[in-house]
Design a protein around this motif. Sequence first.
Motif, mmCIF file in Angstrom:
data_model
loop_
_atom_site.group_PDB
_atom_site.id
_atom_site.type_symbol
_atom_site.label_atom_id
_atom_site.label_comp_id
_atom_site.label_asym_id
_atom_site.label_seq_id
_atom_site.Cartn_x
_atom_site.Cartn_y
_atom_site.Cartn_z
ATOM 1 N N ARG A 167 12.879 5.806 -13.544
ATOM 2 C CA ARG A 167 12.029 6.431 -12.529
ATOM 3 C C ARG A 167 11.075 5.425 -11.908
ATOM 4 N NH1 ARG A 167 9.237 10.414 -15.826
ATOM 5 N NH2 ARG A 167 7.530 9.905 -14.412
ATOM 6 N N LYS A 168 10.504 4.592 -12.746
ATOM 7 C CA LYS A 168 9.555 3.600 -12.236
ATOM 8 C C LYS A 168 10.232 2.637 -11.272
ATOM 9 C CE LYS A 168 6.289 3.660 -16.118
ATOM 10 N NZ LYS A 168 5.705 2.888 -17.243
ATOM 11 N N VAL A 169 11.447 2.233 -11.616
ATOM 12 C CA VAL A 169 12.194 1.326 -10.729
ATOM 13 C C VAL A 169 12.502 2.029 -9.410
ATOM 14 C CG1 VAL A 169 14.380 0.100 -10.415
ATOM 15 C CG2 VAL A 169 13.175 -0.042 -12.608
ATOM 16 N N ALA A 170 12.982 3.266 -9.498
ATOM 17 C CA ALA A 170 13.348 4.008 -8.285
ATOM 18 C C ALA A 170 12.133 4.299 -7.411
ATOM 19 C CB ALA A 170 14.043 5.314 -8.664
ATOM 20 N N ASN A 171 10.990 4.565 -8.043
ATOM 21 C CA ASN A 171 9.790 4.912 -7.282
ATOM 22 C C ASN A 171 9.280 3.769 -6.414
ATOM 23 O OD1 ASN A 171 9.777 7.496 -8.327
ATOM 24 N ND2 ASN A 171 8.303 7.043 -9.934
ATOM 25 N N LYS A 172 9.670 2.555 -6.743
ATOM 26 C CA LYS A 172 9.224 1.395 -5.967
ATOM 27 C C LYS A 172 10.062 1.180 -4.707
ATOM 28 C CE LYS A 172 7.392 -1.080 -9.990
ATOM 29 N NZ LYS A 172 7.533 -2.284 -10.866
ATOM 30 N N ILE A 173 11.141 1.944 -4.566
ATOM 31 C CA ILE A 173 12.027 1.793 -3.410
ATOM 32 C C ILE A 173 11.406 2.499 -2.205
ATOM 33 C CG2 ILE A 173 14.333 2.288 -2.497
ATOM 34 C CD1 ILE A 173 15.342 2.284 -5.411
ATOM 35 N N ASP A 174 11.325 1.827 -1.086
ATOM 36 C CA ASP A 174 10.711 2.393 0.116
ATOM 37 C C ASP A 174 11.668 3.297 0.896
ATOM 38 O OD1 ASP A 174 8.234 1.162 -0.292
ATOM 39 O OD2 ASP A 174 8.918 -0.696 0.635
ATOM 40 N N CYS A 175 12.931 2.892 0.996
ATOM 41 C CA CYS A 175 13.915 3.663 1.763
ATOM 42 C C CYS A 175 14.215 4.975 1.039
ATOM 43 C CB CYS A 175 15.195 2.847 1.936
ATOM 44 S SG CYS A 175 16.578 3.778 2.637
ATOM 45 N N GLU A 176 14.005 6.120 1.726
ATOM 46 C CA GLU A 176 14.198 7.416 1.080
ATOM 47 C C GLU A 176 15.640 7.631 0.644
ATOM 48 O OE1 GLU A 176 12.102 9.414 -0.020
ATOM 49 O OE2 GLU A 176 10.265 8.823 0.978
ATOM 50 N N ARG A 177 16.606 7.164 1.429
ATOM 51 C CA ARG A 177 18.003 7.338 1.048
ATOM 52 C C ARG A 177 18.314 6.543 -0.208
ATOM 53 N NH1 ARG A 177 22.963 5.222 0.767
ATOM 54 N NH2 ARG A 177 24.747 6.590 1.291
ATOM 55 N N THR A 178 17.915 5.278 -0.214
ATOM 56 C CA THR A 178 18.195 4.420 -1.371
ATOM 57 C C THR A 178 17.512 4.962 -2.614
ATOM 58 O OG1 THR A 178 18.292 2.532 0.142
ATOM 59 C CG2 THR A 178 18.148 2.040 -2.202
ATOM 60 N N LYS A 179 16.303 5.493 -2.445
ATOM 61 C CA LYS A 179 15.577 6.067 -3.579
ATOM 62 C C LYS A 179 16.306 7.300 -4.117
ATOM 63 C CE LYS A 179 11.090 6.381 -3.297
ATOM 64 N NZ LYS A 179 9.714 6.888 -2.988
ATOM 65 N N ALA A 180 16.760 8.169 -3.202
ATOM 66 C CA ALA A 180 17.474 9.377 -3.634
ATOM 67 C C ALA A 180 18.762 9.020 -4.367
ATOM 68 C CB ALA A 180 17.775 10.263 -2.429
ATOM 69 N N VAL A 181 19.489 8.038 -3.844
ATOM 70 C CA VAL A 181 20.723 7.597 -4.502
ATOM 71 C C VAL A 181 20.405 7.034 -5.880
ATOM 72 C CG1 VAL A 181 22.602 5.918 -4.417
ATOM 73 C CG2 VAL A 181 21.986 7.195 -2.357
ATOM 74 N N ALA A 182 19.305 6.285 -5.980
ATOM 75 C CA ALA A 182 18.910 5.723 -7.278
ATOM 76 C C ALA A 182 18.573 6.828 -8.266
ATOM 77 C CB ALA A 182 17.715 4.785 -7.091
ATOM 78 N N TYR A 183 17.875 7.851 -7.818
ATOM 79 C CA TYR A 183 17.565 8.969 -8.710
ATOM 80 C C TYR A 183 18.847 9.686 -9.148
ATOM 81 C CZ TYR A 183 12.537 9.343 -9.275
ATOM 82 O OH TYR A 183 11.243 9.138 -9.694
ATOM 83 N N HIS A 184 19.795 9.819 -8.227
ATOM 84 C CA HIS A 184 21.067 10.451 -8.574
ATOM 85 C C HIS A 184 21.836 9.609 -9.581
ATOM 86 C CE1 HIS A 184 25.431 11.140 -8.122
ATOM 87 N NE2 HIS A 184 25.097 12.407 -7.949
ATOM 88 N N ASP A 185 21.893 8.301 -9.345
ATOM 89 C CA ASP A 185 22.747 7.416 -10.147
ATOM 90 C C ASP A 185 22.119 7.001 -11.471
ATOM 91 O OD1 ASP A 185 24.521 7.591 -8.066
ATOM 92 O OD2 ASP A 185 24.143 5.577 -7.281
#
Length: 730
Positions: free
Chosen positions: A675-693
Amino acid sequence: MATLRFKVVEDAIKRKALDVPAPEKRPSEYYGMYVFNEEKMRKYLPQKTYEALLETMKHGKALARDLADSVASGMRQWAMDMGATHYTHWFQPLTGGTAEKHDAFIEPDGQGGVIEEFSGKLLIQQEPDASSFPNGGIRNTFEARGYSAWDATSPAFIVGTTLCVPTIFIAYTGEALDFKVPLLRSLEAVDKASVAVCQYFDATVGKVHSYLGWEQEYFLVDEGLWAARPDLVLTGRTLIGHESAKNQQLEDHYFGAIPTRVMAFMKELEYECWKLGIPVKTRHNEVAPNQFELAPVYEEANLANDHNLLLMSTIKRICRKHCFRALLHEKPFKGINGSGKHCNWSLGTDTGVNLLSPGKTPKDNLQFITFLVNVMMAVYRYNGLLKASIVNATNAHRLGANEAPPAIISVFLGRQLSEVLDKISSCTEQDEIVFNGKSGFKMEGIPHIPELLLDNTDRNRTSPFAFTGNRFEFRAVGSSANCAGAMTVLNAAVADQLTEFKTAVDARIRNGEDAMKAIYTVLKGYVRECKAIHFDGNGYTEEWKAEAARRGLDCTVSAPEMFDRYLASESVEMFERTHVLSKKELEARVEVMWETYTKKIQIEARVLGDMAMNHILPVASGYESVLLDKIFKLQSLFTDDQWKKLSARDIALVENISGHIAEIQNLTIRMVGARKVANKIDCERTKAVAYHDTVAGLLDEIRYHVDKLEQVVDNEQWPLPKYRELLFIR
């Protein structure tokens, strides 16, 4: 916590059904009593105003602004006569629910008192803070203005002491920030395109309506049991919980006798719905324990959608009076059926013809086939987009599991229709299209049973988009969804397809071809082109998934990646051609979809981490200590051989518990890190994909180990209500 669990279980068992007295009048006498309908309009409005408003509601004609004061005055007087003290603009932001701000019917009179007032200006337009609602970057805190504007085609209604005025919600710069605006635009588009095609068959057709009949599924859980489950309170679903030994495998809940407490709730809910003008008709037990369904008579799509949103809020309000909590989440319990909202969709003319129903003459049937095949073409061309319209973080749990249709869009037709389309596809001449009526069926050996009439299609419960005789049933829509999302895409896609069809037919007519032959020829090509979308088999099988991929259908399973379909060039062009959504509006909506997906998984991860570390592990460790104490006491009492023999199972159980505890700790740490890694992502799409994956899958892994602990930890110590209690105490 264990003490709380047994206390709420005891309280739930003791609850009795409330006495719900029936209204003194018949339903026909109090139906719509809280709605500013035609009857109230005639009574409270001047004749000129009444006629103008009726034209707006029935034919979509613009209402002159100078009549707004007259409407507002009559509406206020009616509302105050009904005991209302406040009014609100009731709109549908991109949260998926509804929003409202209540203002009193008072204005200072300049003499230290107040007067009751509700002007046309207040009726027509108000200014919510658009930056405080999901907007995909269209509005910011420093440019926050937005407008809600009266939708005169949907009647105002009263809830409690508040007059609710259905409205659209747009940005100061004009972009839609709600579900209603694109729905209304799509209804206009499909009306225009359908009327143009209807002219081939009946020149008197002046308007085509899109109709919607939804089937709302939901679960009811005792309020005390619900309150003792942090996951239900905060996420709407159980993030942990082992299956009950008995769930739905006996198939004894579906259409079974409705429990008395539930029946009392249903009765009060129905009375309230009828007063609000919601034409609910059918109620029954659904397949899963404590799962139920409510369905109305179909209505015009915009009104039907408003009624569904009003119903969902009414369910939540009424169930609390009966000490229930309603779960509208698509998958609140693992291992049993989830909840959907089947959307029955059709098109009908102002001359009374259902365009998706076979006719009595060859010409009528050609019209029916024309619309049927064009719908199939729209679903074929935009199958990925239609899937994106019903997918989100919650419905993703349901699709493809326990009665829900698969995450692959296909169309079911049934044997007779399939044979007709096969004949059209393969014939060399223009044959008459004939459909068999309902055939009779007599029960052998039971003479007193009347003859049964068999429909011309069967039902395929594994199909996400099934033709059911006179309509299409879009079964993939989720139970918590705003129907407008799916209906907007469907109407827009069909409108675009019908427009293309008319262009192709007109071109052939201009070249001297007979109109009916031109229609038949174009349809023939379409039947062949969209063959891949037609599937009458079992949508649950792995073989179908492989076959669908070979056919080129969209088989994406990641929700964040499905949202991309909105921004595909063909989707953007289709929405812009039909004037339903602009590219800017689409980009904003998809940004909201990605952001919402991330936040839902983020919340679930936080809740599960808290429950695992603060609720489950202390209890499991405590039980582990009890076992260790027993083992050490056995060792002190018996010889080495006796002790090893007597404590072998306890030692194995301690090892089992310790292993699950260690896995839960390690996986929770991994989940927090992901979660901490994903939360640092600015792009909403990339963040959502990271949360999914990287995050969503860990929830299932943690759950596996918690559920294993539930099976072995002392029941007296387990802190959370179990599935058998949540699902079978009614």
